[in-house]
Design an enzyme around this catalytic site. Structure first.
Site, mmCIF file in Angstrom:
data_model
loop_
_atom_site.group_PDB
_atom_site.id
_atom_site.type_symbol
_atom_site.label_atom_id
_atom_site.label_comp_id
_atom_site.label_asym_id
_atom_site.label_seq_id
_atom_site.Cartn_x
_atom_site.Cartn_y
_atom_site.Cartn_z
ATOM 1 N N LEU A 164 6.948 2.383 -8.200
ATOM 2 C CA LEU A 164 7.283 1.574 -7.026
ATOM 3 C C LEU A 164 8.735 1.130 -7.173
ATOM 4 O O LEU A 164 9.040 0.127 -7.812
ATOM 5 C CB LEU A 164 6.351 0.368 -6.912
ATOM 6 C CG LEU A 164 6.640 -0.607 -5.768
ATOM 7 C CD1 LEU A 164 6.577 0.103 -4.422
ATOM 8 C CD2 LEU A 164 5.659 -1.780 -5.802
ATOM 9 N N ALA A 165 9.642 1.887 -6.594
ATOM 10 C CA ALA A 165 11.071 1.570 -6.689
ATOM 11 C C ALA A 165 11.384 0.386 -5.786
ATOM 12 O O ALA A 165 10.963 0.346 -4.627
ATOM 13 C CB ALA A 165 11.904 2.789 -6.283
ATOM 14 N N HIS A 166 12.148 -0.577 -6.307
ATOM 15 C CA HIS A 166 12.498 -1.764 -5.528
ATOM 16 C C HIS A 166 13.632 -2.509 -6.218
ATOM 17 O O HIS A 166 13.899 -2.312 -7.397
ATOM 18 C CB HIS A 166 11.294 -2.699 -5.379
ATOM 19 C CG HIS A 166 10.809 -3.219 -6.699
ATOM 20 N ND1 HIS A 166 9.932 -2.515 -7.500
ATOM 21 C CD2 HIS A 166 11.089 -4.367 -7.377
ATOM 22 C CE1 HIS A 166 9.690 -3.204 -8.595
ATOM 23 N NE2 HIS A 166 10.380 -4.332 -8.555
ATOM 24 N N ALA A 167 14.272 -3.366 -5.473
ATOM 25 C CA ALA A 167 15.262 -4.308 -6.000
ATOM 26 C C ALA A 167 15.069 -5.609 -5.224
ATOM 27 O O ALA A 167 14.078 -5.764 -4.495
ATOM 28 C CB ALA A 167 16.683 -3.766 -5.854
#
Length: 745
Positions: A651-654
Site C-alpha cells: 500500500l504505497a502512500h505518503a
C-alpha cells in the site's frame, strides 16, 4: 578481671552478631514487609479519610490487592495511630462497612500530617535496585560496590545478587555493566537505550502522579519517590511542568495530565543526561522539517530556561518523544496508515470476541484508538513505555474487554517489534469500556454534572460514561484539576472528582476513577442528598425546529457545500440529539477506484519503479503532484518496507501534505513479483497507491483493503486475472461471480 573480659568479649560478639543480622538479606526481607506495610497503611488511611460514607472490607481489599485478614491488621495499626494523635477511631457497622467520622478541620489536618508521621527507614530489593542504577549512571559519583553495600546496609552476598539482577535487566536493552579502575561501575551502550532504562525503572518504581503533586509541598516521601526526586530535582520538574502547561494551553491544546507527568519525567532524565554531556550523536527517526508548532516552542522554552545548548540530534530525539505522548490526527509519524489499519482491525477483533456492536459507535472509538496507537508506535521506536496507574483495576473491572484486547497484542507487536505492555493494553481497553458503557446507557438524563480527573482524558470519559449509564447523570465536561475555574462557566449542578480538591460552590463527591461497589453506594447517597438538583431533560426530536435550523444553514451557505457549512450542519444535528454515521457517508473502494486506474500484469525492474508506475495513473488525473511520488519513495528509503502491509500486497502512500489534491486510489498487478525487503510478506504481486486528504475520509477504503489482506484466495485470483472488468468482479463480486469466472476460465 577474667569475668569482666569474658563479659566484654560476649558483649562484643553479641554486638557483632546484631550488626551481621542487620546487614543480612533475611533482615532486609523482614524490614521489606514493614516498609511496604507502612506505605500501604498510609494510602489506606488517606482513602478512608477522604470519603464520608461507608467502605466495605471487600472493596478495600480489592482496591489495595490484599486479603481481608491483612486489611484488618492494617486497620489495627491505623486506629492505633489515630488514637495516639487524638483523632476518632474507625467504626465498623454490620452490613455497612467501615467509616471514619471526622470534622472538615480534622480531615484537613490529618491528610496534611500523614506524610510527616509515616516514614520508611530500610531499603527493600526494588529500592536497592533503583538506588544502584541511579548511582551508577551519575558521572559525578564513583560507584564502588563495597561502599554501596555499607550505604544500603546489606551484606556482600545480597549486593552481589542485586548486581546480577541489574546486569540481566540492562542486557535486555543491549547495555552492559562494567567495572573500570578509576570510574568504578558504569553502563556501556547506546545513550538512547540508557535513557530508556532510566525512564522504565523510574516509571515502574516511582509513583509519578504523587511525585509531581509533592513537588509543590513539603512531605516525607517513600524511598523510591525520594530517590527519584533527588535524581530529577524538584525545582527542575516544577519549572518544566509550568512551561508545558503554559505553552500547550496558549496553543489551545488540551493537556492530558497522565501523559503530561510522564513527559515531564522523560524531560527531567533528558535534561540531566544532556547536561552531563551524555548526548545522542545521531538521530534519524524524525523529520526535522516537521518540527514546528507548540512542541517546538516548548523545547525552545526549556532550552532557554536552563541555558541548554543542544545539537540538532537531541532536538529531534526529544521532540519525537514528546510528540508520541501528544499524537495529532495526522502527525509527523510515517506510521499513520499502520495505526489506522490496526485501529480498524482491533475494533473488528474485539467486536467479534465480545459480541458487543462497537461498529454502531465506531466514530468516537476509532478516533481515540487511532490517536493512541499512533503514539504507541512512536513510543516503541524510542523504547518508551507509557505508565498506566489503573491497569490492575481496569483488568479486574473489564476482564472480558481486557482479554479481547490482549489477544490482539501479536498484531501490534508485529509492527513495534517489542512486547506490548499491560499498561498499553489497559489504555486500549478503556476506549472500548467507554464505548460499551455509552452503548448500554439510557437516553434520558436527570442530572447535569462535571467530572474532574487527573488520570487522563480517556479515564475521565470512562467515569463519565459509567455515571450516565448507571445513574442518569449527564456529564457536560471532563476537566483536570488545573481547570477548576471552568466549572463556574458550565451549566452544571454537581461535581464528581477522582482527586481531593477544595471547591465549595457546588456539591462535590470524590470517587475512584473506575467505580467500585462502595463508590456506587456513595453516589446513591450523594444524589439522594442533592435530589433538588435533579432536572428533567427531554430527548424528543422537535422535527419542526430541526427543519428550520437546516433551512437557515442552507440560506447562509448559498447552497454551497463547504467544510464550514458541513461542520455547522453536523453541530445542528448533534444539538437535536441526532448522530451522524460517518461510516455510511465515507466512500467505498468501488466509489473511487476507476477502471482507468487499474493496471494489470505490468513489468517493473524494482520497487521504486513499482511505486512510480502505480502512482502515475493518479498523477495524470491531477489527484496527486509529482512531489507525492518522490515522498513515497523517500519514505521507504528512510524507514524501510513498511508499506508491504500483507502477504504479496503493498500500500504505497505518503502524508497528505506531500502533494495530494483529492482522494484517490489506483492498483497494479505485476507479471513478475518484486521484492521490497519485507521478509514476512515479500515478494509483492499487487500494489495499491492511496492518496488521502485527511485522516478519516478514506477509512472505508482501508476496511476494504483489510478484507483483501485477510482473504488470500481472493488476492490470488486478483493477481491472475487478465482484464479490468474481471478484476472488478473479483474485487467486489459475490460467490455467483466467482462461479461464473471459474466456469469460463
Amino acid at each position: 578481671m577474667q569475668l569482666g573480659k569474658r563479659l566484654h568479649d560476649c558483649g562484643f560478639k553479641l554486638q557483632k552478631c546484631t550488626l551481621n543480622f542487620l546487614n543480612s538479606a533475611t533482615y532486609n526481607q523482614t524490614m521489606k514487609g514493614v516498609t511496604l506495610m507502612k506505605e500501604r497503611t498510609q494510602k489506606i488511611l488517606i482513602r478512608i479519610s477522604s470519603v464520608n460514607s461507608f467502605l466495605t472490607y471487600k472493596d478495600l481489599s480489592k482496591e489495595f490487592f490484599i486479603s481481608e485478614r491483612t486489611l484488618r491488621n492494617e486497620l489495627f495499626l491505623i486506629n492505633d495511630y489515630l488514637a495516639q494523635n487524638d483523632y476518632p477511631q474507625i467504626i465498623t457497622a454490620r452490613g455497612k462497612g467501615l467509616k471514619l467520622n471526622l470534622s472538615e478541620k480534622e480531615r484537613k489536618r490529618l491528610l496534611f500530617n500523614i506524610g510527616d508521621e509515616i516514614t520508611h527507614a530500610y531499603y527493600g530489593p526494588n529500592e536497592r535496585f533503583l538506588a544502584l542504577l541511579l548511582d551508577i549512571v551519575n558521572p559525578l559519583t564513583t560507584t564502588i560496590l563495597y561502599e554501596m553495600g555499607e550505604k544500603l546496609q546489606v551484606s556482600k552476598s545480597t549486593l552481589d545478587e542485586d548486581m546480577r539482577r541489574l546486569r540481566l535487566f540492562v542486557k535486555d536493552h543491549n547495555i552492559s555493566v562494567v567495572s573500570l579502575p578509576k570510574q568504578g561501575v558504569v553502563l556501556h551502550g547506546d545513550e538512547r537505550s540508557i535513557r530508556a532504562i532510566l525512564y522504565k525503572v523510574i516509571t515502574n518504581m516511582v509513583d509519578i502522579d504523587y511525585l509531581m503533586r509533592s513537588v509543590d509541598t513539603e512531605v516525607v516521601l517513600s524511598i523510591p519517590n525520594r530517590l527519584g526526586l533527588d535524581y530529577l530535582d524538584a525545582k527542575v520538574l516544577n519549572t518544566m511542568r509550568k512551561l508545558y502547561d503554559e505553552v500547550l494551553e496558549r496553543c489551545k491544546i488540551k493537556v492530558n495530565h497522565v501523559y503530561r507527568n510522564q513527559v515531564i519525567l522523560l524531560l527531567g532524565i533528558w535534561k540531566r543526561r544532556v547536561q552531563e554531556d551524555e548526548k545522542i550523536i545521531e538521530y534519524c527517526d524524525f523529520d526535522i522539517g516537521n518540527m514546528k508548532g507548540p512542541i517546538k516552542d516548548f523545547i525552545s522554552s526549556i532550552c532557554s530556561e536552563f541555558d541548554l545548548d543542544i545539537p540538532l540530534s537531541e532536538r529531534e530525539y526529544i521532540t519525537a518523544a514528546i510528540e508520541s505522548f501528544n499524537p495529532k490526527d495526522m502527525n509527523n509519524s510515517f506510521d499513520w496508515v499502520t495505526a489506522q489499519l490496526l485501529a480498524i482491525q482491533l475494533i473488528e477483533h474485539v467486536e467479534k470476541m465480545t459480541g458487543i456492536p462497537f461498529s454502531q459507535r465506531e466514530e468516537d472509538l476509532y478516533e481515540g484508538l487511532y490517536k493512541h496507537i499512533t503514539g504507541l508506535l512512536s513510543r516503541a521506536k524510542n523504547d518508551i513505555q507509557a505508565s498506566n496507574p489503573l491497569k490492575e483495576t481496569i483488568k479486574e473491572s473489564y476482564t472480558e474487554l481486557y482479554q479481547a484486547v490482549s489477544c490482539f497484542r501479536k498484531q501490534i507487536e508485529k509492527h513495534t517489534k517489542k512486547t506490548l505492555s499491560e499498561d498499553e493494553i489497559g489504555f486500549l481497553t478503556v476506549y472500548f469500556s467507554t464505548s460499551a458503557s455509552w452503548w448500554k446507557q439510557e437516553k434520558q438524563s436527570f442530572y447535569q454534572a462535571v467530572v474532574l480527573c487527573n488520570h487522563g482524558l480517556s479515564t475521565g470519559k470512562l467515569l463519565a460514561a459509567n455515571l450516565k449509564e448507571h445513574f442518569n447523570i449527564d456529564i457536560i465536561a471532563v476537566l483536570s484539576s488545573h481547570e477548576l475555574s471552568f466549572i463556574d462557566k458550565l451549566d452544571v449542578d454537581l461535581v464528581f472528582t477522582t482527586i481531593p480538591i477544595l471547591y465549595k460552590r457546588k456539591p462535590l463527591l470524590v470517587l475512584n476513577p473506575i467505580l467500585r461497589e462502595s463508590d456506587r453506594k456513595e453516589i446513591k447517597a450523594f444524589l439522594q442528598k442533592n435530589k433538588d438538583k435533579r432536572r428533567v431533560v427531554s430527548n424528543n426530536l422537535d422535527a419542526t425546529k430541526l427543519m428550520q435550523d437546516v433551512l437557515s444553514l442552507m440560506i447562509e451557505s448559498g447552497g454551497q457545500i463547504t467544510k464550514e457549512s458541513y461542520q455547522r450542519l453536523e453541530e445542528t444535528f448533534i444539538s437535536h440529539h441526532l448522530k451522524i454515521n460517518t461510516r455510511e457517508i465515507q466512500p467505498m473502494l468501488q466509489d473511487i477506484l476507476k477502471e482507468s486506474n487499474i493496471l494489470l500484469n505490468q513489468e517493473c525492474k524494482d520497487w521504486k519503479e513499482t511505486i512510480t508506475k502505480s502512482a502515475e495513473l493518479l498523477l495524470k488525473e491531477s489527484v496527486i503532484e509529482e512531489s507525492y511520488i518522490t515522498a513515497m519513495i523517500q519514505s521507504v528509503e528512510e524507514y524501510g518496507p513498511y508499506i508491504v502491509v500483507g502477504k504479496y500486497l503493498a500500500l504505497a502512500h505518503a502524508r497528505p501534505e506531500d502533494g495530494v489534491n483529492k482522494l484517490g486510489v489506483s492498483v497494479m498487478t505485476l507479471k513478475e513479483p518484486v521484492n521490497f525487503g519485507n521478509l514476512d510478506n515479500d515478494p509483492v504481486r499487487i500494489i495499491f497507491c492511496l492518496a488521502a486528504v485527511d485522516a478519516y475520509s478514506h477509512l472505508n477504503v482501508m476496511r476494504n483493503l483489510i478484507d483483501l489482506i485477510n482473504d488470500q484466495e481472493k488476492l490470488n485470483r486478483l493477481i491472475a486475472v487478465q482484464d479490468a472488468d474481471t478484476f472488478n468482479k473479483v474485487l467486489y463480486g459475490s460467490e455467483e461471480d466467482k462461479f461464473e469466472e471459474e466456469r469460463f476460465s
